[in-house]
Design a protein around this motif. Structure first.
Motif, PDB file in Angstrom:
ATOM      1  N   GLU A  70     -55.877  -5.536   7.880  1.00 47.10           N
ATOM      2  CA  GLU A  70     -55.463  -4.310   8.328  1.00 47.10           C
ATOM      3  C   GLU A  70     -56.369  -3.172   8.403  1.00 47.10           C
ATOM      4  N   PHE A  71     -56.245  -2.247   9.346  1.00 45.08           N
ATOM      5  CA  PHE A  71     -57.196  -1.212   9.482  1.00 45.08           C
ATOM      6  C   PHE A  71     -56.239   0.229   9.752  1.00 45.08           C
ATOM      7  N   PRO A  72     -56.484   1.459   9.095  1.00 49.08           N
ATOM      8  CA  PRO A  72     -55.731   2.356   9.260  1.00 49.08           C
ATOM      9  C   PRO A  72     -55.611   3.180  10.867  1.00 49.08           C
ATOM     10  N   GLU A  73     -56.576   3.004  11.694  1.00 50.50           N
ATOM     11  CA  GLU A  73     -56.782   3.267  12.962  1.00 50.50           C
ATOM     12  C   GLU A  73     -55.775   2.636  13.658  1.00 50.50           C
ATOM     13  N   SER A  74     -54.947   1.447  13.306  1.00 48.85           N
ATOM     14  CA  SER A  74     -54.178   1.032  14.189  1.00 48.85           C
ATOM     15  C   SER A  74     -52.740   1.845  14.314  1.00 48.85           C
ATOM     16  N   ALA A  75     -52.363   2.781  13.434  1.00 51.38           N
ATOM     17  CA  ALA A  75     -51.432   3.756  13.450  1.00 51.38           C
ATOM     18  C   ALA A  75     -51.537   4.309  14.704  1.00 51.38           C
ATOM     19  N   ARG A  76     -52.502   4.655  15.264  1.00 48.83           N
ATOM     20  CA  ARG A  76     -52.782   5.560  16.539  1.00 48.83           C
ATOM     21  C   ARG A  76     -52.271   4.727  17.412  1.00 48.83           C
ATOM     22  N   ALA A  77     -52.153   3.638  17.571  1.00 50.57           N
ATOM     23  CA  ALA A  77     -52.014   2.612  18.976  1.00 50.57           C
ATOM     24  C   ALA A  77     -50.867   1.612  18.541  1.00 50.57           C
ATOM     25  N   VAL A  78     -49.839   2.184  17.962  1.00 50.88           N
ATOM     26  CA  VAL A  78     -48.602   1.149  18.152  1.00 50.88           C
ATOM     27  C   VAL A  78     -47.767   1.343  19.184  1.00 50.88           C
ATOM     28  N   ASN A  79     -47.667  -0.152  19.662  1.00 51.67           N
ATOM     29  CA  ASN A  79     -47.035  -0.293  20.923  1.00 51.67           C
ATOM     30  C   ASN A  79     -45.415  -0.300  20.893  1.00 51.67           C
ATOM     31  N   ASP A  80     -44.571   0.451  21.887  1.00 48.61           N
ATOM     32  CA  ASP A  80     -43.448   0.180  22.167  1.00 48.61           C
ATOM     33  C   ASP A  80     -42.996  -1.136  23.064  1.00 48.61           C
ATOM     34  N   TYR A  81     -42.040  -1.944  22.524  1.00 52.49           N
ATOM     35  CA  TYR A  81     -41.764  -2.917  23.458  1.00 52.49           C
ATOM     36  C   TYR A  81     -40.281  -2.623  24.217  1.00 52.49           C
ATOM     37  N   PRO A  82     -40.348  -2.076  25.365  1.00 56.43           N
ATOM     38  CA  PRO A  82     -39.055  -1.968  26.083  1.00 56.43           C
ATOM     39  C   PRO A  82     -38.536  -3.319  27.105  1.00 56.43           C
ATOM     40  N   ILE A  83     -37.157  -3.344  27.181  1.00 59.20           N
ATOM     41  CA  ILE A  83     -36.666  -4.330  27.804  1.00 59.20           C
ATOM     42  C   ILE A  83     -35.715  -3.922  28.929  1.00 59.20           C
ATOM     43  N   VAL A  84     -35.542  -4.716  29.852  1.00 52.23           N
ATOM     44  CA  VAL A  84     -34.557  -4.093  30.930  1.00 52.23           C
ATOM     45  C   VAL A  84     -34.079  -5.392  31.723  1.00 52.23           C
ATOM     46  N   ALA A  85     -32.857  -5.163  32.197  1.00 52.12           N
ATOM     47  CA  ALA A  85     -32.286  -6.070  33.228  1.00 52.12           C
ATOM     48  C   ALA A  85     -33.001  -5.867  34.850  1.00 52.12           C
ATOM     49  N   LEU A  86     -33.217  -6.857  35.538  1.00 52.38           N
ATOM     50  CA  LEU A  86     -33.805  -6.637  36.888  1.00 52.38           C
ATOM     51  C   LEU A  86     -32.784  -6.382  37.995  1.00 52.38           C
ATOM     52  N   LYS A  87     -33.150  -5.425  39.015  1.00 53.02           N
ATOM     53  CA  LYS A  87     -32.318  -5.328  39.936  1.00 53.02           C
ATOM     54  C   LYS A  87     -31.668  -6.283  40.656  1.00 53.02           C
ATOM     55  N   ASP A  88     -32.655  -7.262  41.077  1.00 51.67           N
ATOM     56  CA  ASP A  88     -32.221  -8.417  41.839  1.00 51.67           C
ATOM     57  C   ASP A  88     -31.896  -9.630  40.893  1.00 51.67           C
ATOM     58  N   ALA A  89     -31.625  -9.486  39.827  1.00 54.31           N
ATOM     59  CA  ALA A  89     -31.300 -10.499  38.956  1.00 54.31           C
ATOM     60  C   ALA A  89     -30.491 -11.813  39.680  1.00 54.31           C
ATOM     61  N   PRO A  90     -30.884 -12.912  39.660  1.00 51.22           N
ATOM     62  CA  PRO A  90     -29.985 -13.939  40.096  1.00 51.22           C
ATOM     63  C   PRO A  90     -28.632 -14.043  39.336  1.00 51.22           C
ATOM     64  N   ASN A  91     -28.843 -13.697  37.994  1.00 58.36           N
ATOM     65  CA  ASN A  91     -27.554 -13.929  37.391  1.00 58.36           C
ATOM     66  C   ASN A  91     -27.448 -12.429  36.419  1.00 58.36           C
ATOM     67  N   PRO A  92     -26.908 -11.627  37.085  1.00 55.36           N
ATOM     68  CA  PRO A  92     -26.831 -10.207  36.875  1.00 55.36           C
ATOM     69  C   PRO A  92     -26.175  -9.982  35.350  1.00 55.36           C
ATOM     70  N   ALA A  93     -24.988 -10.983  35.306  1.00 53.99           N
ATOM     71  CA  ALA A  93     -24.173 -10.621  34.008  1.00 53.99           C
ATOM     72  C   ALA A  93     -24.898 -11.424  32.896  1.00 53.99           C
ATOM     73  N   GLY A  94     -25.537 -12.572  33.117  1.00 50.90           N
ATOM     74  CA  GLY A  94     -26.535 -13.033  32.055  1.00 50.90           C
ATOM     75  C   GLY A  94     -27.704 -12.210  31.709  1.00 50.90           C
ATOM     76  N   ALA A  95     -28.023 -11.435  32.743  1.00 55.47           N
ATOM     77  CA  ALA A  95     -29.356 -10.609  32.391  1.00 55.47           C
ATOM     78  C   ALA A  95     -28.794  -9.588  31.416  1.00 55.47           C
ATOM     79  N   ARG A  96     -27.620  -8.908  31.585  1.00 54.95           N
ATOM     80  CA  ARG A  96     -26.978  -7.661  30.949  1.00 54.95           C
ATOM     81  C   ARG A  96     -26.742  -8.306  29.534  1.00 54.95           C
TER      82      ARG A  96
END
Length: 275
Positions: A226-252
């Motif tokens: 571990e190293f303290p500087e990592s607190a400056r670089a925490v990554n957020d993980y976003p998720i989204v259904a896609l516009k042209d999803a072949p299975n829109p209900a499954g995506a949601r």
């Protein structure tokens, strides 16, 4: 449940599927969207009842173990569904989606790569952050180079692997190194976090900057410093259904499941932080 190597889909898409419209992204909504129930339905389930058919999920490489389990859990909760997972670096996945690769869901390891997809008009709704992740220094078992902190990775003779700058783990590493005032020249730049971790496992490098979750998944093969500087670089993980999803209900339904309490427990056990 099926898994696809990212390289199989890294080909130019049908030009008819390329979008030129640019959606206006409200960045605050992307960064702050949480895990509560939303339009997808209640956080504890798929929202629209059971769904069926194939659900193709493009997910960051650092989600490999967690999403493999979540895919199986989703299939068990939705008989007749089949989750296909394509793991790769988030930047490569975003490019594949924008080139027209057929997918239902995109889960990125950074907001920047998600923005590439939303600004191309390929998201169905506003992405939500479902997890966060933090860097550690991965070293081989026994830590033969004696790495104790970020300053040590720039020492003479220390071989280091980093992710490429366009990859979320690479961008985070660069932020942490800059925050610590550490300059180094890596011996290799990898296209996803698993590539950097593999160099440590194989003994080809003395250290690599990877996510805490990846070291945990590697069990005893590598050790996390571990190293303290990592607190400056925490990554957020976003998720989204896609516009042209072949299975829109499954995506949601899959997006809602990832935000549900059972899925959040799985992510926490893997070492992810709550959004």
């Amino acid at each position: 449940m099926n898994a696809l190597p990212g390289a199989l889909l890294d080909q130019p898409g049908d030009p008819r599927r390329r979008r030129t419209a640019v959606a206006v992204l409200v960045s605050a909504g992307l960064a702050l969207a949480g895990c509560g129930a939303g339009d997808d339905g209640a956080a504890g389930g798929s929202g629209d009842g059971q769904v069926s058919g194939a659900v193709t999920v493009f997910a960051a490489a650092s989600l490999t173990e967690s999403f493999t389990r979540l895919g199986k859990d989703f299939e068990a909760a939705n008989p007749g569904s089949r989750v296909t997972l394509n793991f790769a670096g988030s930047s490569a996945l975003a490019n594949q989606i924008n080139q027209g690769a057929p997918a239902d869901v995109f889960a990125s390891a950074a907001l920047a790569n998600m923005t590439t997809v939303t600004e191309a008009g390929n998201a169905d709704g506003t992405p939500s952050t479902f997890a966060r992740n933090q860097l550690v220094i991965a070293v081989p078992r026994g830590n033969p180079a004696g790495v104790r902190g970020l300053a040590d990775v720039s020492g003479p003779g220390v071989k280091v692997a980093l992710c490429a700058d366009q990859v979320p783990c690479g961008a985070a590493a660069r932020t942490a190194l800059d925050a610590a005032g550490v300059a180094l020249t890596p011996v290799t730049l990898e296209q996803d976090v698993r590539g950097a971790l593999a160099k440590v496992k194989l003994g080809e490098v003395d250290a690599a900057l990877v996510y805490r979750t990846d070291v945990r998944a590697a069990n005893a093969d590598v050790t996390a410093v571990e190293f303290p500087e990592s607190a400056r670089a925490v990554n957020d993980y976003p998720i989204v259904a896609l516009k042209d999803a072949p299975n829109p209900a499954g995506a949601r339904a899959f997006v809602a499941y990832v935000r549900s309490a059972p899925a959040q427990t799985v992510l926490a056990e893997a070492g992810f932080q709550a959004p």
